[in-house]
Design an enzyme around this catalytic site. Structure first.
Site, PDB file in Angstrom:
ATOM      1  N   THR A 172       7.178   1.443   0.607  1.00 19.76           N
ATOM      2  CA  THR A 172       8.434   1.517  -0.144  1.00 19.76           C
ATOM      3  C   THR A 172       8.427   2.753  -1.031  1.00 19.76           C
ATOM      4  O   THR A 172       9.410   3.504  -1.096  1.00 19.76           O
ATOM      5  CB  THR A 172       8.623   0.247  -1.005  1.00 19.76           C
ATOM      6  OG1 THR A 172       8.622  -0.882  -0.150  1.00 19.76           O
ATOM      7  CG2 THR A 172       9.924   0.309  -1.785  1.00 19.76           C
ATOM      8  N   TYR A 204       2.540   9.180  -5.214  1.00 21.87           N
ATOM      9  CA  TYR A 204       3.985   9.026  -5.408  1.00 21.87           C
ATOM     10  C   TYR A 204       4.742  10.274  -4.921  1.00 21.87           C
ATOM     11  O   TYR A 204       4.605  10.664  -3.766  1.00 21.87           O
ATOM     12  CB  TYR A 204       4.300   8.665  -6.860  1.00 21.87           C
ATOM     13  CG  TYR A 204       3.714   7.321  -7.257  1.00 21.87           C
ATOM     14  CD1 TYR A 204       4.306   6.144  -6.839  1.00 21.87           C
ATOM     15  CD2 TYR A 204       2.547   7.236  -8.019  1.00 21.87           C
ATOM     16  CE1 TYR A 204       3.767   4.902  -7.188  1.00 21.87           C
ATOM     17  CE2 TYR A 204       2.004   5.998  -8.372  1.00 21.87           C
ATOM     18  CZ  TYR A 204       2.625   4.841  -7.946  1.00 21.87           C
ATOM     19  OH  TYR A 204       2.087   3.630  -8.282  1.00 21.87           O
ATOM     20  N   ASN A 245       2.101  -9.486  -7.095  1.00 23.52           N
ATOM     21  CA  ASN A 245       2.989  -9.381  -5.917  1.00 23.52           C
ATOM     22  C   ASN A 245       4.446  -9.677  -6.294  1.00 23.52           C
ATOM     23  O   ASN A 245       5.252 -10.010  -5.440  1.00 23.52           O
ATOM     24  CB  ASN A 245       2.524 -10.328  -4.806  1.00 23.52           C
ATOM     25  CG  ASN A 245       3.210 -10.055  -3.470  1.00 23.52           C
ATOM     26  OD1 ASN A 245       3.436  -8.905  -3.101  1.00 23.52           O
ATOM     27  ND2 ASN A 245       3.570 -11.115  -2.750  1.00 23.52           N
ATOM     28  N   SER A 246       4.785  -9.544  -7.590  1.00 24.24           N
ATOM     29  CA  SER A 246       6.189  -9.766  -7.963  1.00 24.24           C
ATOM     30  C   SER A 246       7.052  -8.641  -7.374  1.00 24.24           C
ATOM     31  O   SER A 246       6.558  -7.539  -7.122  1.00 24.24           O
ATOM     32  CB  SER A 246       6.332  -9.839  -9.484  1.00 24.24           C
ATOM     33  OG  SER A 246       5.862  -8.663 -10.086  1.00 24.24           O
ATOM     34  N   GLU A 272       4.293  13.326  -5.227  1.00 23.30           N
ATOM     35  CA  GLU A 272       3.474  14.443  -4.737  1.00 23.30           C
ATOM     36  C   GLU A 272       3.109  14.268  -3.265  1.00 23.30           C
ATOM     37  O   GLU A 272       2.649  15.212  -2.616  1.00 23.30           O
ATOM     38  CB  GLU A 272       2.190  14.580  -5.571  1.00 23.30           C
ATOM     39  CG  GLU A 272       2.372  14.604  -7.078  1.00 23.30           C
ATOM     40  CD  GLU A 272       3.237  15.753  -7.560  1.00 23.30           C
ATOM     41  OE1 GLU A 272       3.620  16.619  -6.742  1.00 23.30           O
ATOM     42  OE2 GLU A 272       3.565  15.766  -8.768  1.00 23.30           O
ATOM     43  N   ARG A 303      -5.132   1.802   1.387  1.00 22.47           N
ATOM     44  CA  ARG A 303      -5.959   1.994   0.191  1.00 22.47           C
ATOM     45  C   ARG A 303      -7.403   2.146   0.625  1.00 22.47           C
ATOM     46  O   ARG A 303      -8.065   1.176   0.952  1.00 22.47           O
ATOM     47  CB  ARG A 303      -5.822   0.782  -0.741  1.00 22.47           C
ATOM     48  CG  ARG A 303      -4.461   0.662  -1.343  1.00 22.47           C
ATOM     49  CD  ARG A 303      -4.313  -0.587  -2.176  1.00 22.47           C
ATOM     50  NE  ARG A 303      -2.968  -0.600  -2.738  1.00 22.47           N
ATOM     51  CZ  ARG A 303      -2.661  -0.123  -3.950  1.00 22.47           C
ATOM     52  NH1 ARG A 303      -3.599   0.330  -4.751  1.00 22.47           N
ATOM     53  NH2 ARG A 303      -1.414  -0.132  -4.344  1.00 22.47           N
ATOM     54  N   SER A 336       0.810  -1.222   0.000  1.00 23.20           N
ATOM     55  CA  SER A 336       0.000   0.000   0.000  1.00 23.20           C
ATOM     56  C   SER A 336       0.839   1.266   0.000  1.00 23.20           C
ATOM     57  O   SER A 336       0.321   2.339   0.297  1.00 23.20           O
ATOM     58  CB  SER A 336      -0.933   0.000   1.211  1.00 23.20           C
ATOM     59  OG  SER A 336      -1.768  -1.125   1.175  1.00 23.20           O
ATOM     60  N   GLY A 337       2.121   1.162  -0.286  1.00 25.18           N
ATOM     61  CA  GLY A 337       2.873   2.371  -0.567  1.00 25.18           C
ATOM     62  C   GLY A 337       3.996   2.762   0.372  1.00 25.18           C
ATOM     63  O   GLY A 337       4.522   3.876   0.244  1.00 25.18           O
TER      64      GLY A 337
END
Ligand code: GTP
Ligand code: SPV
Ligand code: MN
Length: 595
Positions: A254, A502, A376-377, A504, A409, A251-252
């Site tokens: 990384t 991202y 999920n790679s 922003e 999310r 969910s973001g």
């Protein structure tokens, strides 16, 4: 290897698993092991100095229902930790592992889940035993690996045993599923059988770095969380802010920690990466809240990673860095890799294989639109390859934590950001984090569920104790962090994301730090303080984002009131939840009703 406790442990499990050879590995063995893996076909070359591997097609994500925390004390049973008695699980795992590595090498991986010399180091050492060379190569990239980390520790290390098992014959997903992933938390022993993938198999990362770490942290006064950690320096004032926070798997985290390159908003800020998946957090002897990333690498979701969304990630996997790609699409002729969102889909299908290893050119018509890469790679790369890794990422003292954020999310209701000043309300907000599950958990993509602090799959003791532990640790800090809830994933009626996300995402984080400093006031709402539109830095934001902004800076009262009812049921599952959390819940509910 001079540690006799480690020698006894290794001998014991070599006997159980029936491994033919035992080999102790260190990071310095990487080049040789890569050559052996290439020769054995376990790894394929992915261009110059990078590598590709494919896991068995039914073994591509963590499996929550097969993951268990076992102890000898039933009081450790929670709602999410799948608690079982240790006396039941240990014999079961020994039986499954007996003879299961016959004919194979058992690799001995001494590792450390902390910077060297940290005050939490004694909780960070472990020795993973595995019969899988790919697991060894991943561990070398993801953690600090070498005998020097355990020689002087006596018996004070986590015993982490991984046996791959006969993957095509484990009944994955059937009633006779043989996979069992067990952390015997009160014995500091991890027994994982039946997978070679990610957190199921790299035991330093999730099983020790999160589950065992959280249990040890509960008993010893520190927090262990599925959190990213980043630092933002204002070059004009010299002030530096460190923010950590949890979003559920895929969910973001990384992307947030990695993509905020220094030039994101002109030249004024410098953003540094500390960690993308795990933080260990404590209050030091001066009462300062501090944290570090126990990992030494990144196991990042490949999907949608490209030069535009995340140039820093692309840089960290450039040719020659020794990155490993897992379950993406692979061209057996050119050795290129590709995934959805990497850029234009190759039009010349010659040589391209999908994540299962099947030729794209031979796909039947009904499978023509199936993804080439598994959702999920992942890519695996070591922290030293991350261009914006903080200069002091290995500082054993960690960094001061100024802000703690939660997110996920969420397609409606949750605004772009809402700041929370009160500690109990911040902890309450984490406990009621609700979001859509992702492909990082087998079979649950898109399901809406609560995921407290993003720790649901990694919880190792009861939620009530967990909540109290949070209140205790943060309560002990002299200066409290500011909390916030963020959401990059609100959608419009047509399904589009209302916020560009991202890079922003730096904009709301800067607002949060200004808010903490008293430089902006924001707008008070029943669920926290949200930015006034003019307080956000909007320079260079595209037209569509500017048009959508008012929607994501709005609190939908009716929708929130409905949510409070769901939250009440969610929290009521946790027997003995601290009264402070219920009080926070009632305060928010009353404020909403009055608004
Ligand atoms: P784990 O490693 O599973 O714990 O995941 P994570 O939380 O680190 O997630 P990661 O950053 O790898 O992102 C997962 C997916 O979300 C990727 O496909 C990203 O491209 C996508 N993503 C990340 N940030 C954003 C964002 O701000 N907006 C949108 N729309 N997508 C994002
Ligand atoms: C997650 O699923 O949250 C991950 C990847 O970070 S894994 O190591 O597979 O757990
Ligand atoms: Mn994770």
């Amino acid at each position: 290897m001079s540690n006799t406790h480690v020698r006894e442990y290794v001998a014991h499990w070599a006997g159980v698993t029936g491994a033919e050879r035992v080999e102790v590995v260190s990071a310095a063995d990487d080049a040789r092991l890569v050559q052996e893996a290439l020769a054995a076909g376990e790894l394929l070359p992915a261009g110059d100095g990078n590598y590709y591997s494919r896991s068995y097609f039914k073994d591509v994500a963590r499996t929550e229902e097969r993951t268990v925390v076992a102890t000898s004390d039933e009081a450790d049973k929670g709602v999410y930790n799948n608690w079982k008695p240790a006396s039941e699980m240990k014999p079961k795992l020994i039986e499954l592992m007996t003879g299961a590595s016959a004919g194979k090498t058992m690799y001995v991986i001494p590792y450390l889940m902390s910077p060297k010399g940290s005050p939490l180091e004694k909780f960070a050492a472990g020795v993973e035993l595995t019969d899988n060379i790919n697991v060894v190569l991943q561990m070398i990239r993801m953690s600090r690996v070498g005998v020097e980390y355990i020689n002087d520790l006596g018996d004070n290390f986590v015993k982490a045993v991984h046996v791959t098992g006969d993957l095509p014959n484990l009944g994955q997903g059937t009633p006779d599923d043989k996979r069992n992933f067990v952390t015997v938390a009160d014995e500091r022993t991890i027994l994982h059988f039946g997978s070679s993938y990610g957190g199921n198999a790299l035991l330093g990362k999730i099983a020790h770095g999160l589950r065992q770490g959280a249990y040890d942290g509960w008993k010893n006064g520190f927090l262990v969380e599925q959190f990213m950690l980043l630092g933002i320096t204002d070059k004009e004032t010299g002030a530096k802010y460190n923010i950590c926070g949890g979003f559920p798997s895929a969910s973001g985290k990384t992307n947030l920690a990695m993509t905020l390159a220094p030039d994101a908003l002109g030249d004024r800020y410098y953003v540094e990466f500390y960690g993308d998946d795990i933080a260990w957090i404590w209050v030091d002897e001066d009462g300062v809240l501090r944290g570090f990333n126990p990992e030494n690498g990144v196991f990042g979701v490949a999907k949608d990673t490209n030069e535009k969304t995340n140039p820093t990630a692309i840089d960290s996997i450039k040719p020659g860095v020794g990155a490993i790609f897992t379950n993406v699409a692979y061209n057996e002729k050119t050795q290129e890799v590709w995934w959805e969102g990497r850029g234009d889909k190759p039009t010349d299908l010659d040589g391209w294989l999908d994540w299962k290893g099947e030729r794209i050119a031979d796909r039947p018509a009904e499978e023509a639109d199936a993804p080439w890469a598994h959702p999920n790679s992942r890519f695996t790369t070591t922290l030293a390859n991350v261009p914006n890794v903080a200069k002091d990422f290995e500082d054993p003292a960690g960094v001061e934590i100024h802000g703690i954020i939660f997110g996920g999310r969420t397609r409606d209701r949750e605004p772009l950001i809402r700041a929370i000043n009160d500690v109990a309300e911040g902890v309450y907000d984490g406990l009621t984090l609700g979001a859509e599950a992702t492909a990082a958990t087998d079979g649950l993509e898109g399901v809406l569920r609560y995921d407290p602090m993003s720790m649901r799959p990694f919880m190792s003791y009861s939620e009530a104790d967990y909540a109290q532990h949070w209140l205790d640790v943060i309560g002990a800090a002299k200066e409290k962090p500011v909390f916030a809830h963020v959401n990059w994933f609100q959608r419009g009626d047509d399904g589009r994301f209302l916020w560009p996300g991202y890079r922003e995402n730096l904009r709301p984080l800067l607002w949060l730090m200004q808010y903490k400093n008293g430089e902006v006031k924001g707008v008070e709402t029943p669920v926290g303080v949200i930015p006034a539109r003019e307080e956000l830095n909007l320079d260079g934001l595209d037209e569509q984002a500017l048009a959508d902004l008012d929607t994501i800076l709005t609190i939908d009262k009716a929708r929130w009131q409905q949510e409070m009812g769901f939250r009440e049921k969610h929290l009521a599952q946790f027997d003995g939840l601290p009264e402070a959390i219920w009080e926070a819940h009632r305060r928010v509910a009353e404020a909403l009703d009055k608004s």
